[in-house]
Design an enzyme around this catalytic site. Structure first.
Site, PDB file in Angstrom:
ATOM      1  N   ASN A   1       0.768  -1.164   0.167  1.00  0.00           N
ATOM      2  CA  ASN A   1      -0.016  -0.058  -0.243  1.00  0.00           C
ATOM      3  C   ASN A   1       0.772   1.170   0.113  1.00  0.00           C
ATOM      4  OD1 ASN A   1      -1.694   2.080   0.582  1.00  0.00           O
ATOM      5  ND2 ASN A   1      -2.319   1.478   2.708  1.00  0.00           N
TER       6      ASN A   1
ATOM      7  N   LYS B   1       0.062   4.266  -0.125  1.00  0.00           N
ATOM      8  CA  LYS B   1      -0.703   5.394   0.313  1.00  0.00           C
ATOM      9  C   LYS B   1      -0.483   6.512  -0.600  1.00  0.00           C
ATOM     10  CE  LYS B   1       0.201   3.332   4.973  1.00  0.00           C
ATOM     11  NZ  LYS B   1       0.406   3.398   6.375  1.00  0.00           N
TER      12      LYS B   1
ATOM     13  N   HIS C   1      -9.225   0.875   5.638  1.00  0.00           N
ATOM     14  CA  HIS C   1      -7.897   1.119   6.571  1.00  0.00           C
ATOM     15  C   HIS C   1      -7.862   2.105   7.805  1.00  0.00           C
ATOM     16  CE1 HIS C   1      -3.815   2.554   6.894  1.00  0.00           C
ATOM     17  NE2 HIS C   1      -3.392   1.482   6.025  1.00  0.00           N
TER      18      HIS C   1
ATOM     19  N   GLU D   1      -6.363   4.600   8.426  1.00  0.00           N
ATOM     20  CA  GLU D   1      -6.262   5.925   8.136  1.00  0.00           C
ATOM     21  C   GLU D   1      -7.485   6.491   7.616  1.00  0.00           C
ATOM     22  OE1 GLU D   1      -2.427   5.705   5.918  1.00  0.00           O
ATOM     23  OE2 GLU D   1      -1.754   5.054   7.600  1.00  0.00           O
TER      24      GLU D   1
ATOM     25  N   GLU E   1      -4.594  -5.164  11.444  1.00  0.00           N
ATOM     26  CA  GLU E   1      -3.659  -4.032  11.273  1.00  0.00           C
ATOM     27  C   GLU E   1      -3.693  -3.460  12.521  1.00  0.00           C
ATOM     28  OE1 GLU E   1      -2.025  -2.998   7.192  1.00  0.00           O
ATOM     29  OE2 GLU E   1      -3.674  -1.745   7.531  1.00  0.00           O
TER      30      GLU E   1
ATOM     31  N   GLY F   1       3.138   2.376  10.942  1.00  0.00           N
ATOM     32  CA  GLY F   1       3.814   3.326  10.670  1.00  0.00           C
ATOM     33  C   GLY F   1       4.713   3.902  11.653  1.00  0.00           C
TER      34      GLY F   1
ATOM     35  N   SER G   1       4.166  -1.984  10.433  1.00  0.00           N
ATOM     36  CA  SER G   1       5.669  -2.007  10.457  1.00  0.00           C
ATOM     37  C   SER G   1       6.326  -3.273   9.953  1.00  0.00           C
ATOM     38  CB  SER G   1       5.975  -1.510  11.878  1.00  0.00           C
ATOM     39  OG  SER G   1       5.542  -0.424  12.091  1.00  0.00           O
TER      40      SER G   1
HETATM   41  C1  PEP Z   1      -0.524   0.250   6.409  1.00  0.00           C
HETATM   42  O1  PEP Z   1      -0.804   1.276   6.554  1.00  0.00           O
HETATM   43  O2  PEP Z   1      -1.406  -0.628   5.772  1.00  0.00           O
HETATM   44  C2  PEP Z   1       0.841  -0.328   6.791  1.00  0.00           C
HETATM   45  C3  PEP Z   1       0.880  -1.541   7.279  1.00  0.00           C
HETATM   46  O3  PEP Z   1       1.605   0.653   7.176  1.00  0.00           O
HETATM   47  P1  PEP Z   1       3.442   0.411   7.736  1.00  0.00           P
HETATM   48  O4  PEP Z   1       3.831  -0.986   7.046  1.00  0.00           O
HETATM   49  O5  PEP Z   1       3.984   1.580   7.197  1.00  0.00           O
HETATM   50  O6  PEP Z   1       3.153   0.305   9.162  1.00  0.00           O
END
Ligand code: PEP
Length: 256
Positions: A9, A11, A100, A102, A172, A178, A218
Site C-alpha cells: 500500500n 498510500k 484502512h 487511516e 492491522e 507506521g 511496520s
Molecule cells: C499500512 O498502512 O497498511 C501499513 C501496514 O503501514 P506500515 O507498514 O508503514 O506500518
C-alpha cells in the site's frame, strides 16, 4: 489451500514517474527472484492505477495484481472527488482496500459506510482487502478481540458465504502502523486465530480455512519471516517498506 498474499500500500506517495519506476522495479525483481507462489499486489494512488495496470500487463498470470486504496460507497453520480468501484474495475483493478485505519480515523469512516463500500467492491467482481485492528488504548484495556470482532461483524457478516470467496482480511493494529512498533508474532497470531474462529462461527470451518488473513503494521524484511511462520498469518499488507522495491520483494520472498 488459501492464498499467500503480500500487498504493498503506497498510500499518498510517489509522483507518476516515481510510481512507474517503483512498479517496474518490483515487477522485474518479483519475476527474477521469486517462484510465483505468492500473490503480489501493487496498490498505488488512484492516479497511477492505469499506468501500473499497463506495466503489469499479462503478469497477472504470474500472480502480480493491481490494487486500489479505497472506493466510493456510491455507484455513480454527483459525488465530487470520489472514485467508484465500476471505475476501478474498468482500469484493471483486482483488489480494493476498504476500512484502512487511516480512512477510519481521518475520514470518520464507520461500520455502515464500510459495509456499503465492501459490497460495491464485491458487486463489481473485485477482491476485497478489509482492514481491521485496534488502537493503542483498546490494546491496553485488553478488549482488542471484542473490538476486532465488532469491526468484522458490523461490516461483513451480513454478506453471503459466496462473497467470502473474494474477501481477504488484513489485521492491522493501529499502534503498529507506521510507528516502527511491530506486533510480536504471538500477539498477531492470537488475533488472526480469533478472526478465523469468528469466520468459522458464522460461515463454517471449511470457508474459514480458505480465507487469507494478512498482518499489517511496520512489517519489514527483518521481521516478516517470523510473522509469516505463524499458523494463521497468510501474508502481509505492507505500507512504508513497500516504497522500496528491495525491501518489498524481500518480504515477498519471506512469504514463499
Ligand atoms: C499500512 O498502512 O497498511 C501499513 C501496514 O503501514 P506500515 O507498514 O508503514 O506500518
Amino acid at each position: 489451500m488459501r492464498k499467500k498474499i503480500v500487498a504493498g500500500n503506497w498510500k499518498m506517495n510517489t509522483t507518476l514517474a516515481e510510481g512507474q519506476a517503483l512498479a517496474s522495479e518490483v515487477i522485474h525483481m518479483v519475476e527474477d527472484e521469486t517462484n510465483g507462489e505468492v500473490h503480489v499486489v501493487l496498490i498505488p494512488p488512484f492516479t497511477h492505477l492505469y499506468p501500473v495496470h499497463k506495466l503489469i500487463g499479462s503478469l497477472r498470470e504470474k500472480h502480480i495484481y493491481l490494487g486500489a486504496q479505497d472506493c466510493s460507497a456510491h455507484e455513480k453520480g454527483a459525488y465530487t472527488g470520489e472514485v467508484s468501484a465500476a471505475m476501478l474495475q474498468s482500469v484493471g483493478v483486482d483488489y480494493v482496500i476498504v476500512g484502512h485505519s487511516e480512512r477510519r480515523e481521518y475520514h470518520a469512516e464507520g461500520h455502515d459506510l464500510l459495509a456499503k463500500k465492501a459490497l460495491r467492491v464485491l458487486e463489481h467482481g473485485m477482491q476485497l482487502i478489509f482492514c481491521c485492528g485496534e488502537p493503542l488504548a483498546i490494546r491496553e484495556a485488553g478488549t482488542y478481540l471484542e473490538y476486532v470482532e465488532t469491526q468484522l461483524r458490523e461490516s461483513l457478516f451480513a454478506l453471503d458465504a459466496e462473497s467470502w470467496k473474494r474477501i481477504v482480511i488484513a489485521y492491522e493494529p493501529v499502534w503498529a502502523i507506521g510507528t516502527g512498533k511491530t506486533a510480536t508474532p504471538e500477539q498477531a497470531q492470537e488475533v488472526h486465530a480469533h478472526i478465523r474462529r469468528l469466520i468459522a462461527g458464522r460461515y463454517g470451518d471449511a470457508l474459514a480455512h480458505e480465507v487469507s488473513i494478512l498482518y499489517g503494521g511496520s512489517c519489514k524484511p527483518e521481521n516478516a519471516a517470523e510473522l509469516f511462520a505463524q499458523a494463521d498469518i497468510d501474508g502481509g499488507l505492507i505500507g512504508g517498506a513497500s516504497l522500496n522495491a528491495r525491501s518489498f520483494v524481500d518480504i515477498v520472498k519471506a512469504r514463499q
